[in-house]
Design an enzyme around this catalytic site. Structure first.
Site, short mmCIF file in Angstrom:
data_model
loop_
_atom_site.label_atom_id
_atom_site.label_comp_id
_atom_site.label_asym_id
_atom_site.label_seq_id
_atom_site.Cartn_x
_atom_site.Cartn_y
_atom_site.Cartn_z
N HIS A 85 0.54 -1.21 -0.05
CA HIS A 85 0.39 0.27 -0.21
C HIS A 85 0.92 1.39 -0.27
CE1 HIS A 85 0.82 0.73 4.47
NE2 HIS A 85 0.80 -0.47 4.20
N ASP A 86 0.51 2.14 -0.74
CA ASP A 86 0.51 4.00 -0.81
C ASP A 86 2.45 3.63 -1.38
OD1 ASP A 86 -1.16 4.34 0.79
OD2 ASP A 86 -0.73 3.80 2.12
N GLY A 94 5.24 -1.30 2.83
CA GLY A 94 4.41 0.26 2.18
C GLY A 94 5.12 1.40 2.28
#
Length: 269
Positions: free
Chosen positions: A120-121, A138
């Site tokens: 994520h991200d 992340g």
């Protein structure tokens, strides 16, 4: 457009012309896929995912699944993938988190080999190569033209600069500056990625200046903050060096330290 009879494509998904959806693929409601992109077989694209033109997804790729984070609560976060990317078998790309910016991005012309994971991200630039089972935690930023070796693990919030190369089986816990080679657990710097720079069209003169800057920054025994100020004055006419210095000055996790003297040109990745 070609959609295999065994594929499941949500009627609200937006598919451009010449998209190919192979056997047993699944495409979710909020997915957008650009022209000429191919999903070979058993590919799962879900969530709020946007995919560019002429990408190729090999079997069992999974894109847009929820982030592996306990603070995620079904927010409509995204994955955005650019044009002409190749994602090999079992690659996974998770969508972003609301607190982390809400989007995971992959640029264009990237080659992700089997079992690569992008969490994520994360934000991956253009023309990046990630070898088998390379894994990003992340909030990681990967610059363009970087090469990430097989079985590499990168710690969350780390940044890896343009044209950097990470040797296989490395654990990267700190930032890797542009143009550098790094390897090991925990990773250390092994000088300039000269081969990668030559392949990228850098002249011998540009590479020579970057090698000189590396010596000033990491081989003179000064603190990095002091060495950075010295290099900014000494190499003020080199845009390559200035970009590297800007990267160093923006580091929040700290920068990988150099290996022992004499190893810069000896370590083979």
């Amino acid at each position: 457009m070609s959609i295999h009879s065994t594929a499941i494509v949500h009627p609200k998904a937006e598919l451009d012309k010449d998209v190919t959806i192979g056997p047993y693929c699944m495409v979710g409601e909020h997915v957008k896929i650009g022209r000429g992109t191919e999903l070979m077989s058993h590919v799962c694209i879900e969530g709020w995912t946007e995919i560019g033109h002429r990408c190729k997804f090999f079997p069992f790729v999974s894109i847009g699944t929820p982030p592996q984070h306990l603070q995620y609560h079904d927010e409509p976060t995204k994955v955005v993938i650019g044009d002409e990317n190749i994602l090999r078998e079992y690659v996974t790309v998770n969508r972003g988190t609301a607190f982390g910016g809400g989007v995971t991005t992959l640029g264009k012309h990237n080659f992700l080999m089997a079992y690569v994971h992008i969490a994520h991200d994360c934000h991956v630039g253009d023309s990046v190569v990630m070898a088998n089972a390379a894994t990003l935690a992340g909030h990681i930023h990967i610059g363009s033209y970087a090469v990430i070796g097989g079985l590499v693990g990168v710690h969350q919030y780390v940044r890896i600069g343009d044209y950097a190369m990470i040797g296989g089986c490395s654990a990267v816990a700190r930032d890797v500056p542009p143009y550098m080679r790094a390897a090991g657990n925990r990773s250390k710097l092994y000088g300039l990625n000269a081969i990668g720079l030559r392949r990228g069209g850098f002249s011998a003169a540009r590479i020579r200046v970057l090698k000189q800057a590396y010596q000033v920054l990491f081989r003179k025994g000064q603190r990095l903050a002091e060495a950075t100020k010295l290099a900014r004055h000494q190499f003020q006419d080199s845009q390559d060096v200035l970009m590297m210095l800007t990267f160093l000055e923006a580091s929040t996790r700290g920068v990988c330290r150099p290996a022992r003297k004499g190893q810069d040109d000896q370590e083979e990745f």
